[in-house]
Write a protein that holds these residues in place. Structure first.
Motif, PDB file in Angstrom:
ATOM      1  N   ARG A 146       0.796  -1.239  -0.104  1.00  0.00           N
ATOM      2  CA  ARG A 146       0.012  -0.132  -0.042  1.00  0.00           C
ATOM      3  C   ARG A 146       0.856   1.162   0.163  1.00  0.00           C
ATOM      4  N   GLN A 147       2.016   1.089   0.738  1.00  0.00           N
ATOM      5  CA  GLN A 147       2.855   2.517   0.927  1.00  0.00           C
ATOM      6  C   GLN A 147       3.696   2.808  -0.256  1.00  0.00           C
ATOM      7  N   THR A 148       4.132   1.496  -1.233  1.00  0.00           N
ATOM      8  CA  THR A 148       5.144   1.859  -2.094  1.00  0.00           C
ATOM      9  C   THR A 148       4.713   1.482  -3.529  1.00  0.00           C
ATOM     10  N   GLY A 149       3.405   1.215  -3.614  1.00  0.00           N
ATOM     11  CA  GLY A 149       2.648   1.242  -4.958  1.00  0.00           C
ATOM     12  C   GLY A 149       2.955  -0.299  -5.742  1.00  0.00           C
ATOM     13  N   HIS A 150       3.550  -1.230  -4.974  1.00  0.00           N
ATOM     14  CA  HIS A 150       3.969  -2.530  -5.503  1.00  0.00           C
ATOM     15  C   HIS A 150       2.518  -3.471  -5.563  1.00  0.00           C
ATOM     16  N   THR A 151       2.142  -4.330  -6.267  1.00  0.00           N
ATOM     17  CA  THR A 151       0.956  -4.968  -5.863  1.00  0.00           C
ATOM     18  C   THR A 151       1.287  -6.543  -5.283  1.00  0.00           C
ATOM     19  N   LEU A 152       0.393  -6.634  -4.309  1.00  0.00           N
ATOM     20  CA  LEU A 152       0.216  -7.994  -3.771  1.00  0.00           C
ATOM     21  C   LEU A 152      -0.576  -8.804  -4.516  1.00  0.00           C
ATOM     22  N   ILE A 153      -0.132  -9.736  -5.397  1.00  0.00           N
ATOM     23  CA  ILE A 153      -1.039 -10.532  -6.226  1.00  0.00           C
ATOM     24  C   ILE A 153      -1.729 -11.363  -5.427  1.00  0.00           C
ATOM     25  N   GLU A 154      -0.736 -12.251  -4.638  1.00  0.00           N
ATOM     26  CA  GLU A 154      -1.605 -13.249  -3.990  1.00  0.00           C
ATOM     27  C   GLU A 154      -0.860 -13.425  -2.915  1.00  0.00           C
ATOM     28  N   MET A 155      -1.209 -14.227  -1.801  1.00  0.00           N
ATOM     29  CA  MET A 155      -0.691 -14.562  -0.461  1.00  0.00           C
ATOM     30  C   MET A 155      -1.314 -16.088   0.057  1.00  0.00           C
TER      31      MET A 155
END
Length: 77
Positions: free
Chosen positions: A52-61
């Protein structure tokens, strides 16, 4: 899921999984995927907040037997 780089952060406590993630993302091109494995239970909220802070996308966990696996897509520049 396909990925471009993998980081093993198992048995490392906060903030080391995030620091290893940041270092690996710096070595990737925009839109490439990083796979990270961690065992720190706090890593779920840490990686969510990091994205959320860096703009990267968490695709899946995924979680299995105490191991958390994350796939992050590096943000486009």
């Amino acid at each position: 899921m396909q990925y471009d780089k993998e980081v093993d952060a198992r048995h490392l406590n906060c903030p080391l999984p995030i620091l290893r993630c940041k270092k690996a993302l710096n070595e990737l091109q925009a839109n490439q995927v990083l796979k990270i494995t961690a065992t720190d239970p706090g890593s779920k909220k840490d990686f969510d907040a990091f994205c959320r802070q860096t703009g990267h996308t968490l695709i899946e966990m995924q979680e299995a037997e105490g191991v958390f696996t994350f796939w992050l897509r590096k943000r486009s520049q």
